[in-house]
Design a protein around this motif. Structure first.
Motif, short mmCIF file in Angstrom:
data_model
loop_
_atom_site.label_atom_id
_atom_site.label_comp_id
_atom_site.label_asym_id
_atom_site.label_seq_id
_atom_site.Cartn_x
_atom_site.Cartn_y
_atom_site.Cartn_z
N LEU A 46 22.58 -6.72 39.13
CA LEU A 46 21.39 -5.96 38.78
C LEU A 46 20.34 -6.91 38.23
N ASP A 49 12.32 -6.91 36.32
CA ASP A 49 11.19 -7.73 35.89
C ASP A 49 10.51 -7.09 34.70
N GLU A 50 9.74 -7.86 34.00
CA GLU A 50 8.85 -7.35 32.95
C GLU A 50 7.46 -7.90 33.24
N THR A 114 8.34 -2.23 32.79
CA THR A 114 9.51 -2.67 33.57
C THR A 114 9.87 -1.54 34.54
N GLN A 117 14.73 1.75 35.97
CA GLN A 117 16.09 1.23 35.80
C GLN A 117 16.18 -0.08 36.56
N THR A 268 15.04 -10.72 34.40
CA THR A 268 16.38 -10.71 33.83
C THR A 268 17.39 -10.45 34.94
N LEU A 269 18.41 -11.30 35.00
CA LEU A 269 19.40 -11.21 36.08
C LEU A 269 20.80 -11.06 35.51
N LYS A 431 21.66 -13.81 27.67
CA LYS A 431 21.70 -12.51 27.01
C LYS A 431 23.12 -11.93 27.07
N ILE A 439 26.47 -2.79 30.19
CA ILE A 439 25.65 -3.93 30.64
C ILE A 439 26.46 -5.22 30.52
N ARG A 442 23.79 -11.48 31.06
CA ARG A 442 22.53 -11.65 31.79
C ARG A 442 21.82 -12.94 31.38
P1 ADP Z 1 13.53 -8.08 26.73
O1 ADP Z 1 12.12 -7.79 26.34
O2 ADP Z 1 14.44 -8.21 25.60
O3 ADP Z 1 13.63 -9.23 27.67
P2 ADP Z 1 13.42 -5.60 28.28
O4 ADP Z 1 14.26 -4.44 28.00
O5 ADP Z 1 11.96 -5.49 28.02
O6 ADP Z 1 14.10 -6.82 27.51
O7 ADP Z 1 13.54 -6.02 29.79
C1 ADP Z 1 14.75 -6.26 30.37
C2 ADP Z 1 14.71 -6.29 31.87
O8 ADP Z 1 16.08 -6.27 32.27
C3 ADP Z 1 14.07 -5.08 32.56
O9 ADP Z 1 13.40 -5.50 33.71
C4 ADP Z 1 15.27 -4.23 32.97
O10 ADP Z 1 15.03 -3.46 34.14
C5 ADP Z 1 16.30 -5.28 33.25
N1 ADP Z 1 17.68 -4.80 33.10
C6 ADP Z 1 18.13 -3.73 32.44
N2 ADP Z 1 19.48 -3.63 32.53
C7 ADP Z 1 19.88 -4.70 33.26
C8 ADP Z 1 21.13 -5.19 33.69
N3 ADP Z 1 22.26 -4.55 33.39
N4 ADP Z 1 21.14 -6.31 34.39
C9 ADP Z 1 20.02 -6.97 34.70
N5 ADP Z 1 18.81 -6.56 34.33
C10 ADP Z 1 18.73 -5.44 33.61
#
Ligand code: ADP
Ligand code: MG
Ligand code: MG
Ligand code: MG
Ligand code: MG
Length: 638
Positions: A46, A49-50, A114, A117, A268-269, A431, A439, A442
């Motif tokens: 999964l 992006d942000e 973001t 999901q 985030t990956l 992460k 989760i 990551r």
């Molecule tokens: P942060 O600001 O701490 O980096 P956010 O919640 O703003 O975290 O953004 C996290 C990103 O990770 C979002 O794009 C979200 O869609 C994505 N994400 C959420 N769950 C997962 C997951 N299980 N694996 C990978 N990416 C995820």
């Protein structure tokens, strides 16, 4: 930012007394996570992006563009909708239909979006990214007034210059104490002003940011900024500018908002397991600099053209809370460590994984870490490299402590761990899973500058994901270079037109299938060479290139023609940025300013130029104005 804790944040003189306590529990929380989650396997790939945007208020009659404080209001409305949908879903048991999630950022004018999901692990899903990003723009646009728009660039050109804020405010706030930025630019949630105040207090002075000015033909030499109110006398720190903090030939800035008020694109990956996450962390760290150079979108600060194209060093200095002792200006007496880098910066140590490519000499920075924490982690079965990573993050103090949240159950909370973890802002972030959540492990890729259009943001996101997928699929890719070389790359990536003018250290051969041969080249020290962004990304006679690796990966799996065609447009875009056939937003903006009839070739970006620039970028962002020289759309078959 993740979810915000509610409560009363402690001022620095109280918070600092609790630092040890927070660190102690933070480490216990990490150990709980590690024990529970270290054996997780086969998590899906999964990702998400942000994108950070700035809300702009346009005054067409007077030809003025200003950052709007209403960003915060808009965000509240967006989050109310989000909560209603989540409520509805939890009552009915239906899947919540969220296309986007909205999060606060440091700037009151900022909004972070973001996907609703995370995206799934298929390649076909990559064709939905741009549409989701467009949807986000639509969702916000619906709530905006007619004269408002959202803009995505790294740094807002006029931040801290003239009357850049709507509604206007004088710069005289207690938290930043800035000569230029009123505290009203800060998100009103108490966390953010406390961060700004506590960083300043801990450091013992205001933060000091100096970006080299772009010397145009009429820019005075030396350039002494006439707009700095050197003689202001409200706060003790007001004299810092006059006493040497403001360097000649530089654009001087003095507040956290100049950095954390910038926008970025993060990805985030999720990895299948902790080991693969460690591999992604290390390998993605080394490509960050060259990727940042392709994405540069920050050429103007505080109303002046800068000789840099990126925001990175600005943020680094903007949150540099190190005391004079920690910065090495005075011998250690009260503080525990001399610390070479700001808490915002490149990573200091690789994590290593089971791919066999890591070598101790790649971690060639003398690492500062908390020996006591390190020993505690090692005695709890954490391996050396992971223990070094965590005990290095934990040399920092927690900056914002909420009184109400001090008492946590370390088996179910990660609050104290996250307090330290999430204020180590580095080019990649490892992460760990939240406790008791579905989760997995990551890695967050954090160096990219945000782009003007959804097409470009999607292109960088998709390319990064495909590169990560290739890294996981082809276990024999090895991009390690020494950490000190990665640091040099990041500084080079920052400079003006780095993508065309710089060389970056990179591994001569990244297809390291023959480990014995690798060893041989390592021994004569010639495994790392300098290459241009074009050579690294597109390849050369001597080097395979990142784009060809991504293509090899796509060739190795089954991809529908229409999906491949769409993905190829993104790859062509990245290729074009690297070979110079299309320009970065930074280059585009600089050129726009220098071609503007009102520009006097003195580095000054006036309000009039700023307005025209913002309008032009807005039109490009909305697809109302073609800019093939920036996006590649309309050229080379895109
Ligand atoms: P942060 O600001 O701490 O980096 P956010 O919640 O703003 O975290 O953004 C996290 C990103 O990770 C979002 O794009 C979200 O869609 C994505 N994400 C959420 N769950 C997962 C997951 N299980 N694996 C990978 N990416 C995820
Ligand atoms: Mg953010
Ligand atoms: Mg976020
Ligand atoms: Mg964040
Ligand atoms: Mg993030």
């Amino acid at each position: 930012m993740g979810l915000l804790s509610l409560g009363t944040p402690l001022p620095w003189d109280q918070a600092k007394l609790l630092a040890r306590e927070v660190r102690k529990h933070g480490i216990e929380q990490f150990l709980h996570i590690w024990r529970n989650m270290k054996d997780r396997q086969k998590d899906r790939l999964l990702w998400g992006d942000e994108i950070e945007y700035m809300l702009i208020s346009l005054d067409h009659k007077n030809r003025r563009a200003r950052l709007s404080q209403r960003g915060h209001e808009l965000l509240s409305q967006l989050q109310i909708e989000e909560n209603e949908k989540l409520d509805h879903a939890s009552r009915t048991g239906e899947k919540p239909e969220l296309e986007a999630l909205w999060r606060p950022e440091f700037g009151r004018y900022m909004i972070e979006g973001t996907p609703g999901q995370p995206y799934n692990s298929t390649v076909a899903e990559l064709t939905n990214v741009e549409a989701n990003m467009k949807k986000r723009r639509d969702i916000v646009t619906r709530l905006m007034r007619d004269n408002e728009t959202i803009l995505a660039v790294g740094s807002y050109p006029e931040l801290g210059s003239g009357d850049f804020l709507e509604p206007p405010h004088k710069a005289n706030g207690e938290f930043s104490r800035s000569l230029f930025l009123p505290d009203e630019v800060i998100n009103p949630h108490p966390r953010f002003r406390t961060l700004a105040g506590n960083i300043r207090e801990r450091r013992g002075s205001k933060v000091t940011i100096n970006m080299p000015i772009f010397h145009d033909v009429n820019t005075p030499r030396p350039f002494i900024d006439p707009t700095i109110p050197y003689e202001r006398n409200i706060f003790p720190g007001d004299k810092e500018a006059k006493e040497g903090a403001a360097l000649p030939d530089h654009i001087y800035m003095d507040a956290m908002g100049f950095g954390m008020g910038c926008c970025c694109l993060q990805i985030t990956l999720q990895a299948p397991n902790v080991n693969q996450a460690r591999r992604l962390y290390d390998q993605l760290a080394t490509v960050g600099a060259v990727m940042m150079s392709l994405s540069a979108s920050s050429p103007i600060f505080r109303g002046y053209l800068a000789d840099v194209d990126c925001r990175w060093n600005v943020i680094s200095a903007a949150v540099d809370d190190r005391t004079p002792e920690e910065r090495g200006l005075r011998p250690l007496s009260k503080d525990r460590f001399a610390i070479p880098k700001s808490r915002y910066g490149t990573i200091d140590t690789f994590l290593g994984s089971d791919d066999g490519y890591f070598k101790p000499e790649y971690n060639d920075l003398p690492l500062v870490y908390d020996e006591e924490i390190y020993q505690h982690l090692v005695s709890n079965d954490i391996d050396d490299l992971m223990a070094k990573h965590i005990s290095h993050l934990f040399i920092r103090d927690p900056l914002v402590i909420f009184e109400e949240l001090l008492d946590q159950d370390d088996a179910v909370s990660a609050d104290h761990f996250e307090n330290i973890q999430s204020t180590n802002w580095q080019n990649v972030r490892f992460k760990p899973p939240p406790p008791n959540s579905p989760i997995g492990w990551r890695v967050e890729f954090r160096p990219l500058e945000v782009q003007v259009t959804e097409f470009e943001n999607a292109a960088f996101s998709v390319f990064t994901v495909l590169l990560a997928r290739a890294l996981l699929a082809f276990g024999d890719i090895n991009m390690y270079i020494p950490i000190t070389k990665m640091d040099i790359n990041m500084q080079r990536a920052h400079s003006r037109d780095a993508v065309l003018r710089e060389k970056f250290y990179f591994r001569r051969n990244i297809l390291g299938d023959d480990k014995a041969a690798e060893q041989a080249t390592d021994d004569d020290g010639s495994d790392v060479v300098e290459m241009s962004a074009n050579e690294i990304v597109n390849g050369s006679l001597d080097f395979v290139g990142l784009v060809p690796i991504v293509q090899m990966y796509l060739d190795s799996i089954e991809v529908e023609d229409s999906v491949r065609a769409k993905i190829d447009t993104y790859i062509d875009f990245v290729r074009g940025r690297a070979d110079g056939s299309i320009v970065t937003a930074a280059a585009w903006m600089r050129n726009f300013v220098r071609s503007h009839p009102a520009y006097k070739f003195d580095s000054v970006v006036s309000s009039e130029i700023n307005y025209d620039l913002v309008v032009a970028l807005d039109e490009i962002g909305k697809g109302k104005r073609n800019a093939p020289e920036l996006t590649g759309i309309g050229v080379s078959g895109l």
